[in-house]
Design a protein around this motif. Structure first.
Motif, PDB file in Angstrom:
ATOM      1  N   THR A 121       6.618   4.631 -15.855  1.00 45.01           N
ATOM      2  CA  THR A 121       5.159   4.589 -15.872  1.00 45.01           C
ATOM      3  C   THR A 121       4.670   3.164 -15.649  1.00 45.01           C
ATOM      4  N   LEU A 122       3.357   3.025 -15.522  1.00 38.90           N
ATOM      5  CA  LEU A 122       2.775   1.703 -15.300  1.00 38.90           C
ATOM      6  C   LEU A 122       2.928   0.819 -16.521  1.00 38.90           C
ATOM      7  N   GLU A 123       3.018   1.417 -17.723  1.00 40.68           N
ATOM      8  CA  GLU A 123       3.182   0.618 -18.934  1.00 40.68           C
ATOM      9  C   GLU A 123       4.622   0.129 -19.092  1.00 40.68           C
ATOM     10  N   GLU A 124       5.579   0.912 -18.613  1.00 38.01           N
ATOM     11  CA  GLU A 124       6.973   0.532 -18.783  1.00 38.01           C
ATOM     12  C   GLU A 124       7.396  -0.556 -17.794  1.00 38.01           C
ATOM     13  N   ARG A 125       6.991  -0.390 -16.551  1.00 33.32           N
ATOM     14  CA  ARG A 125       7.317  -1.391 -15.519  1.00 33.32           C
ATOM     15  C   ARG A 125       6.116  -1.585 -14.607  1.00 33.32           C
ATOM     16  N   ASP A 126       6.034  -2.780 -14.047  1.00 29.17           N
ATOM     17  CA  ASP A 126       4.955  -3.065 -13.113  1.00 29.17           C
ATOM     18  C   ASP A 126       5.136  -2.239 -11.840  1.00 29.17           C
ATOM     19  N   PRO A 127       4.045  -1.717 -11.301  1.00 22.69           N
ATOM     20  CA  PRO A 127       4.159  -0.950 -10.057  1.00 22.69           C
ATOM     21  C   PRO A 127       4.547  -1.833  -8.884  1.00 22.69           C
ATOM     22  N   VAL A 128       5.072  -1.204  -7.849  1.00 22.78           N
ATOM     23  CA  VAL A 128       5.616  -1.921  -6.693  1.00 22.78           C
ATOM     24  C   VAL A 128       4.688  -1.738  -5.498  1.00 22.78           C
ATOM     25  N   PRO A 129       4.275  -2.813  -4.814  1.00 28.16           N
ATOM     26  CA  PRO A 129       3.437  -2.655  -3.609  1.00 28.16           C
ATOM     27  C   PRO A 129       4.260  -2.147  -2.429  1.00 28.16           C
ATOM     28  N   LEU A 130       3.541  -1.629  -1.442  1.00 29.76           N
ATOM     29  CA  LEU A 130       4.206  -1.142  -0.232  1.00 29.76           C
ATOM     30  C   LEU A 130       4.587  -2.318   0.665  1.00 29.76           C
ATOM     31  N   SER A 131       5.610  -2.105   1.472  1.00 35.28           N
ATOM     32  CA  SER A 131       6.064  -3.130   2.418  1.00 35.28           C
ATOM     33  C   SER A 131       5.308  -2.937   3.736  1.00 35.28           C
ATOM     34  N   ILE A 132       4.350  -3.829   4.014  1.00 34.88           N
ATOM     35  CA  ILE A 132       3.486  -3.717   5.194  1.00 34.88           C
ATOM     36  C   ILE A 132       3.800  -4.878   6.136  1.00 34.88           C
ATOM     37  N   HIS A 133       4.135  -4.544   7.366  1.00 34.02           N
ATOM     38  CA  HIS A 133       4.494  -5.558   8.362  1.00 34.02           C
ATOM     39  C   HIS A 133       3.255  -6.204   8.982  1.00 34.02           C
ATOM     40  N   HIS A 134       2.272  -5.421   9.349  1.00 39.56           N
ATOM     41  CA  HIS A 134       1.061  -5.948   9.993  1.00 39.56           C
ATOM     42  C   HIS A 134      -0.084  -4.980   9.717  1.00 39.56           C
ATOM     43  N   MET A 135      -1.283  -5.404  10.067  1.00 39.06           N
ATOM     44  CA  MET A 135      -2.482  -4.608   9.805  1.00 39.06           C
ATOM     45  C   MET A 135      -3.179  -4.261  11.113  1.00 39.06           C
ATOM     46  N   PRO A 136      -2.929  -3.094  11.673  1.00 38.93           N
ATOM     47  CA  PRO A 136      -3.652  -2.699  12.895  1.00 38.93           C
ATOM     48  C   PRO A 136      -5.075  -2.237  12.560  1.00 38.93           C
ATOM     49  N   ILE A 137      -6.015  -2.701  13.355  1.00 42.61           N
ATOM     50  CA  ILE A 137      -7.432  -2.389  13.136  1.00 42.61           C
ATOM     51  C   ILE A 137      -8.032  -1.946  14.464  1.00 42.61           C
ATOM     52  N   CYS A 138      -8.832  -0.891  14.404  1.00 39.48           N
ATOM     53  CA  CYS A 138      -9.474  -0.361  15.612  1.00 39.48           C
ATOM     54  C   CYS A 138     -10.796  -1.069  15.873  1.00 39.48           C
ATOM     55  N   VAL A 139     -11.059  -1.328  17.145  1.00 45.59           N
ATOM     56  CA  VAL A 139     -12.329  -1.905  17.596  1.00 45.59           C
ATOM     57  C   VAL A 139     -12.852  -1.026  18.728  1.00 45.59           C
ATOM     58  N   SER A 140     -14.101  -0.568  18.596  1.00 43.56           N
ATOM     59  CA  SER A 140     -14.683   0.379  19.557  1.00 43.56           C
ATOM     60  C   SER A 140     -15.657  -0.329  20.477  1.00 43.56           C
ATOM     61  N   PHE A 141     -15.658   0.099  21.747  1.00 43.32           N
ATOM     62  CA  PHE A 141     -16.557  -0.440  22.771  1.00 43.32           C
ATOM     63  C   PHE A 141     -17.263   0.753  23.438  1.00 43.32           C
ATOM     64  N   ALA A 142     -18.572   0.689  23.515  1.00 45.42           N
ATOM     65  CA  ALA A 142     -19.362   1.742  24.151  1.00 45.42           C
ATOM     66  C   ALA A 142     -19.851   1.253  25.510  1.00 45.42           C
ATOM     67  N   PHE A 143     -19.744   2.130  26.532  1.00 48.88           N
ATOM     68  CA  PHE A 143     -20.168   1.796  27.896  1.00 48.88           C
ATOM     69  C   PHE A 143     -21.373   2.650  28.285  1.00 48.88           C
ATOM     70  N   PHE A 144     -22.286   2.020  29.017  1.00 44.64           N
ATOM     71  CA  PHE A 144     -23.520   2.683  29.454  1.00 44.64           C
ATOM     72  C   PHE A 144     -23.696   2.457  30.955  1.00 44.64           C
ATOM     73  N   GLN A 145     -24.413   3.379  31.555  1.00 43.42           N
ATOM     74  CA  GLN A 145     -24.696   3.300  32.985  1.00 43.42           C
ATOM     75  C   GLN A 145     -23.398   3.158  33.794  1.00 43.42           C
ATOM     76  N   GLN A 146     -22.442   4.050  33.491  1.00 42.29           N
ATOM     77  CA  GLN A 146     -21.157   4.088  34.191  1.00 42.29           C
ATOM     78  C   GLN A 146     -20.408   2.755  34.121  1.00 42.29           C
ATOM     79  N   GLY A 147     -20.393   2.160  32.954  1.00 43.85           N
ATOM     80  CA  GLY A 147     -19.620   0.944  32.741  1.00 43.85           C
ATOM     81  C   GLY A 147     -20.355  -0.337  33.048  1.00 43.85           C
ATOM     82  N   THR A 148     -21.639  -0.240  33.366  1.00 45.72           N
ATOM     83  CA  THR A 148     -22.394  -1.462  33.701  1.00 45.72           C
ATOM     84  C   THR A 148     -22.661  -2.299  32.459  1.00 45.72           C
ATOM     85  N   TYR A 149     -22.986  -1.643  31.367  1.00 46.01           N
ATOM     86  CA  TYR A 149     -23.339  -2.354  30.135  1.00 46.01           C
ATOM     87  C   TYR A 149     -22.320  -2.002  29.051  1.00 46.01           C
TER      88      TYR A 149
END
Length: 440
Positions: free
Chosen positions: A176-204
């Motif tokens: 349990t959390l009282e008996e032993r400290d919890p263990v974090p996950l092993s994370i190599h990197h943090m991928p994040i999504c970025v969105s782009f919206a296009f208008f007027q057939q890619g003009t804007y």
């Protein structure tokens, strides 16, 4: 998902604003909305706000059997839910095309990019592994769901701590959390999504489109990238043709945005860890602004009490004198008292009320007597003078002799009424009395 279509006037207004490089919320073309990250009291719980778009992330784990083809790897599971609480256009109990597309994109971004070391989740090869489940709930929809969901998922995974285990032979011991400290996950990197919206057939081009901008856009490009400028996944939707230069331009913009968001995530995690170690207050309630009505708290303001007496004397001198009131209750009769500020109460006038009751009783008896006299046919006024006494007795009938001057005495049979008969007159005894007189 059934959205209310925009009118032609609204579409023209939005497109014209985009052509003039103006946005409804005052941002520039490549600006991101403000990002706010808050953590709950438990590990692995967070809320990410991207403008007015809010996503709740919760991570849980359990020991399960591994897959047959990957006996030494843990299991990652992602689930995004869109409820009507976020927007009335979402249909409950049904997976829409948008929901399926978002879930697949999250899996490609976080699981297929190998951002988490799944081999570290193995406890006993071929028997026990950790299954990590990431649940994402959209609380409010104001556009760009995928960016907010990806940030909430990676933040919740970085913040999560799993219980520690030990293996002795074939026995697996879970602490349990009282008996032993919890263990974090092993994370190599943090991928994040970025969105782009296009208008007027890619003009804007616009970064981080809002909900109204998404309605009039022609196409959407989503790029998942980490801070090392490594593209984890890329997806284009809408059926528009993009040039190579446009894609490269979007990737350079995404690299800058991902760097800024990653620094923000790391600072938020460090601040939360620092507060937990120092024993300070943490959780969603502490992340609310103090001056909001939903915060149930305000900043403490110092109060200066040095010149309280002087101010009190000034207030008393400027105030009007108090009105004259009765300071003590007035006792009218034993057991009664006056209530109120100097205004007489009718509770003390008990004698007057008793007199009124007696007068009402006398008038009722007189009315009953008159009615009975009319029924029996006896004229009392002709019997004697006004000073003649009226005798009341308990007997029903008796003989009375009335002496009149210069006349012979006559025997007259009169009827006297008892007190009980006055109160409860009846018609049956009157009829009997008439029969007796007829017999006489």
């Amino acid at each position: 998902m059934k959205e209310t279509p925009l009118s032609n006037c609204e579409r023209r207004f939005l497109l014209r604003a985009i052509e003039e490089k103006k946005r409804l919320d005052g941002r520039q073309t490549y600006d991101y909305r403000n990002i706010k990250i808050s953590f709950g009291t438990d590990y692995g719980c967070c809320i990410v706000e991207l403008g007015k778009t809010r996503v709740l992330g919760q991570v849980s784990c359990e020991l399960v059997s591994p897959k047959l083809n990957r006996a030494t790897e843990g299991i990652l599971f992602f689930n995004l839910e869109l409820s009507q609480m976020a927007a009335p256009a979402f249909e409950p109990g049904r997976q829409s095309d948008l929901l399926v597309k978002l879930n697949r994109l999250l899996e490609r971004c976080l699981r297929n990019s190998k951002c988490i070391d799944t081999e570290s989740l193995c406890v006993v090869a071929g028997e026990k592994v950790w299954q990590i489940r990431v649940d994402l709930h959209l609380l409010n929809h104001d556009g760009n769901i995928i960016d907010a969901a990806s940030i909430a998922a990676i933040v919740a995974l970085c913040h999560f701590r799993r219980p520690d285990v030990s293996v002795q032979g074939d026995e697996v011991t879970l602490y349990t959390l009282e008996e032993r400290d919890p263990v974090p996950l092993s994370i190599h990197h943090m991928p994040i999504c970025v969105s782009f919206a296009f208008f007027q057939q890619g003009t804007y081009l616009l970064v981080d489109p809002s909900e109204r901008e998404e309605r009039v856009m022609d196409g959407l490009l989503v790029i998942a990238m980490n801070k090392h400028r490594e593209i984890c996944t890329i997806q284009s939707s809408g059926g528009i043709m993009l040039l190579k230069d446009q894609v490269l331009r979007c990737s350079r913009i995404a690299g800058v945005k991902v760097m800024e968001i990653t620094e923000l995530i790391q600072k938020a995690l460090e601040n939360d860890q620092k507060v937990r170690k120092e024993g300070g207050k943490f959780g969603f309630a502490e992340s609310m602004a103090d001056q909001r009505i939903t915060a149930f708290k305000m900043e403490k303001a110092p109060v200066d009490t040095s010149d309280v007496e002087e101010k009190a004397e000034e207030i008393i001198s400027e105030a009007e004198p108090p009105s004259e009131v009765v300071s003590k209750p007035v006792l009218w009769t034993p057991g009664t008292a006056q209530i109120g500020e100097g205004v007489e109460n009718s509770w003390g006038h008990l004698e007057d009320s008793e007199k009124e009751d007696q007068d009402e009783g006398d008038s009722d008896e007189a009315i009953i007597l008159d009615g009975l006299k009319m029924d029996t046919g006896v004229e009392v006024s002709n019997i004697g003078s006004q000073d003649a006494p009226i005798v009341l007795s308990d007997s029903e009938e008796e003989e009375m002799i009335i002496l009149e001057p210069d006349k012979n005495p006559k025997k007259i049979r009169t009827q006297t009424i008892s007190a009980t008969q006055v109160k409860a007159p009846s018609k049956k005894p009157v009829k009997k009395r008439k029969k007796k007189r007829a017999a006489n």
